[in-house]
Design an enzyme around this catalytic site. Sequence first.
Site, short mmCIF file in Angstrom:
data_model
loop_
_atom_site.label_atom_id
_atom_site.label_comp_id
_atom_site.label_asym_id
_atom_site.label_seq_id
_atom_site.Cartn_x
_atom_site.Cartn_y
_atom_site.Cartn_z
N VAL A 18 -8.74 74.65 57.28
CA VAL A 18 -8.86 73.53 56.36
C VAL A 18 -7.56 73.38 55.57
O VAL A 18 -6.72 74.27 55.55
CB VAL A 18 -10.06 73.69 55.40
CG1 VAL A 18 -11.36 73.71 56.17
CG2 VAL A 18 -9.93 74.95 54.55
N CYS A 19 -7.42 72.22 54.93
CA CYS A 19 -6.23 71.89 54.15
C CYS A 19 -6.04 72.90 53.03
O CYS A 19 -7.01 73.36 52.45
CB CYS A 19 -6.35 70.49 53.56
SG CYS A 19 -6.43 69.22 54.84
N PRO A 20 -4.80 73.28 52.76
CA PRO A 20 -3.54 72.70 53.24
C PRO A 20 -2.97 73.41 54.47
O PRO A 20 -1.88 73.10 54.90
CB PRO A 20 -2.60 72.87 52.06
CG PRO A 20 -3.00 74.20 51.49
CD PRO A 20 -4.53 74.23 51.65
N ASN A 45 -10.85 69.36 61.28
CA ASN A 45 -10.92 69.10 59.84
C ASN A 45 -10.56 67.63 59.60
O ASN A 45 -9.38 67.27 59.66
CB ASN A 45 -9.95 70.03 59.12
CG ASN A 45 -9.96 69.85 57.63
OD1 ASN A 45 -11.01 69.70 57.02
ND2 ASN A 45 -8.78 69.84 57.03
#
Length: 81
Positions: A18-20, A45
């Site tokens: 997932v981000c970042p 994602n």
Amino acid sequence: MQAVRAGERYVLDLRGYVCPYPQLATLRALRSIEPGAVLEILTDNPPSCENVPSVVKREGHEVLAVEEVERGVWRIVVRKR
């Protein structure tokens, strides 16, 4: 995670991240490949479909495609400038 050469392209499989992390891994991979090379990023994602192209463009690279390749999995195709 490292980009793996697949013929004329490099593939970076970021499914499960997932981000970042996808943005950071993409930038790291782009630094490790030659100008003109194509990098395919695989992600599951959904926010990465906007965040990765945004950071790639900001760094001066070209986004060739963002496409869903199977339900819940996208491929982002980038050319290093």
